[in-house]
Design an enzyme around this catalytic site. Structure first.
Site, PDB file in Angstrom:
ATOM      1  N   HIS A  26       0.840  -1.212   0.000  1.00 52.82           N
ATOM      2  CA  HIS A  26       0.000   0.000   0.000  1.00 52.82           C
ATOM      3  C   HIS A  26       0.871   1.258   0.000  1.00 52.82           C
ATOM      4  O   HIS A  26       0.607   2.216  -0.721  1.00 52.82           O
ATOM      5  CB  HIS A  26      -0.866   0.057   1.268  1.00 52.82           C
ATOM      6  CG  HIS A  26      -1.936  -0.986   1.359  1.00 52.82           C
ATOM      7  ND1 HIS A  26      -2.137  -1.734   2.493  1.00 52.82           N
ATOM      8  CD2 HIS A  26      -2.890  -1.368   0.487  1.00 52.82           C
ATOM      9  CE1 HIS A  26      -3.172  -2.543   2.308  1.00 52.82           C
ATOM     10  NE2 HIS A  26      -3.643  -2.347   1.096  1.00 52.82           N
TER      11      HIS A  26
ATOM     12  N   LYS B 124     -17.065  -5.913   8.461  1.00 53.32           N
ATOM     13  CA  LYS B 124     -15.899  -6.740   8.117  1.00 53.32           C
ATOM     14  C   LYS B 124     -15.102  -7.173   9.349  1.00 53.32           C
ATOM     15  O   LYS B 124     -14.141  -7.930   9.216  1.00 53.32           O
ATOM     16  CB  LYS B 124     -14.973  -5.977   7.165  1.00 53.32           C
ATOM     17  CG  LYS B 124     -15.211  -6.309   5.700  1.00 53.32           C
ATOM     18  CD  LYS B 124     -14.072  -5.758   4.863  1.00 53.32           C
ATOM     19  CE  LYS B 124     -13.944  -6.462   3.529  1.00 53.32           C
ATOM     20  NZ  LYS B 124     -12.808  -5.922   2.756  1.00 53.32           N
TER      21      LYS B 124
HETATM   22  O1  PNS Z   1      -8.420  -2.854   0.362  1.00 53.43           O
HETATM   23  P1  PNS Z   1      -9.596  -3.459  -0.301  1.00 53.43           P
HETATM   24  O2  PNS Z   1     -10.414  -4.203   0.715  1.00 53.43           O
HETATM   25  O3  PNS Z   1      -9.220  -4.274  -1.494  1.00 53.43           O
HETATM   26  O4  PNS Z   1     -10.492  -2.237  -0.825  1.00 53.43           O
HETATM   27  C1  PNS Z   1     -11.725  -2.463  -1.470  1.00 53.43           C
HETATM   28  C2  PNS Z   1     -12.514  -1.158  -1.573  1.00 53.43           C
HETATM   29  C3  PNS Z   1     -12.654  -0.499  -0.220  1.00 53.43           C
HETATM   30  C4  PNS Z   1     -11.781  -0.207  -2.508  1.00 53.43           C
HETATM   31  C5  PNS Z   1     -13.895  -1.525  -2.187  1.00 53.43           C
HETATM   32  O5  PNS Z   1     -14.467  -2.534  -1.435  1.00 53.43           O
HETATM   33  C6  PNS Z   1     -14.833  -0.335  -2.230  1.00 53.43           C
HETATM   34  O6  PNS Z   1     -14.677   0.542  -3.062  1.00 53.43           O
HETATM   35  N1  PNS Z   1     -15.806  -0.320  -1.298  1.00 53.43           N
HETATM   36  C7  PNS Z   1     -16.753   0.768  -1.182  1.00 53.43           C
HETATM   37  C8  PNS Z   1     -18.115   0.359  -1.750  1.00 53.43           C
HETATM   38  C9  PNS Z   1     -18.167   0.597  -3.241  1.00 53.43           C
HETATM   39  O7  PNS Z   1     -17.887   1.673  -3.727  1.00 53.43           O
HETATM   40  N2  PNS Z   1     -18.545  -0.453  -3.997  1.00 53.43           N
HETATM   41  C10 PNS Z   1     -18.691  -0.346  -5.424  1.00 53.43           C
HETATM   42  C11 PNS Z   1     -17.370  -0.489  -6.157  1.00 53.43           C
HETATM   43  S1  PNS Z   1     -16.842  -2.139  -6.164  1.00 53.43           S
END
Ligand code: PNS
Length: 165
Positions: A18, A42
């Site tokens: 990251h 989560k």
């Molecule tokens: O670090 P991660 O868990 O891979 O991040 C995933 C994240 C937070 C970027 C994704 O789950 C996200 O964008 N969540 C917010 C909800 C959303 O916007 N969903 C629609 C797009 S997939």
């Protein structure tokens, strides 16, 4: 034109992968906002404030144009609320691609004015993930190649006392 990007994720906790992406992105955008998803469902090891604190410590040397904030709901709404035209995501390996493509296409459908940009993680961190770091730490392994030192300390402390419920 001011180029503003959000770098969204769970960051439970921030890894060297990251941080590598944040460092690269900080050189590309005028403002970079690391967005920490606040998703209590989560059951994260670190709550959102702890994750933010750890990330702030890690990105402190990247410059004042880099900030860290929590968000909930959709990433595109977070991007819009910050005036960001870009979402940054890291790609470690081909295995990341399918899920990332699906997310990028979903986000484009929801907000065509926001572009997803992918940065390739440094080869050294291609295997690193938050879950792997947590697992290695849980069983007493050395996580120093995977996470910044402050995160390694936080992991050791948290796993010694047990996760908060
Ligand atoms: O670090 P991660 O868990 O891979 O991040 C995933 C994240 C937070 C970027 C994704 O789950 C996200 O964008 N969540 C917010 C909800 C959303 O916007 N969903 C629609 C797009 S997939």
């Amino acid at each position: 034109m001011t180029r503003i990007a959000v770098f969204p994720g769970s960051f439970d906790p921030m890894t060297n992968a990251h941080l590598d992406v944040a460092r690269r992105a900080s050189g590309l955008f005028d403002r970079l906002i690391v967005g920490v998803l606040n998703n209590p469902k989560k059951a994260p090891l670190f709550d959102v404030e702890e994750r933010i604190g750890l990330i702030r410590g890690c990105v402190a040397d990247l410059g004042e144009h880099v900030s860290v904030d929590a968000f909930d709901g959709l990433t595109v709404d977070f991007a819009r609320s910050r005036g960001a035209g870009f979402i940054v995501r890291g790609l470690r390996a081909v295995s990341d691609f399918e899920a990332e493509l699906q997310m990028a296409l979903t986000n484009r459908k929801l907000a065509p004015e926001v572009d997803t940009t992918f940065l390739m993680t440094a080869l050294d961190y291609g295997y690193v993930s938050s879950s792997l770091a947590k697992e290695v730490a849980q069983f007493g392994g050395d996580v120093s190649p995977m996470v910044p030192q402050s995160v390694a300390i936080a992991l050791a402390e948290r796993l010694a006392t047990g996760p908060r419920v």
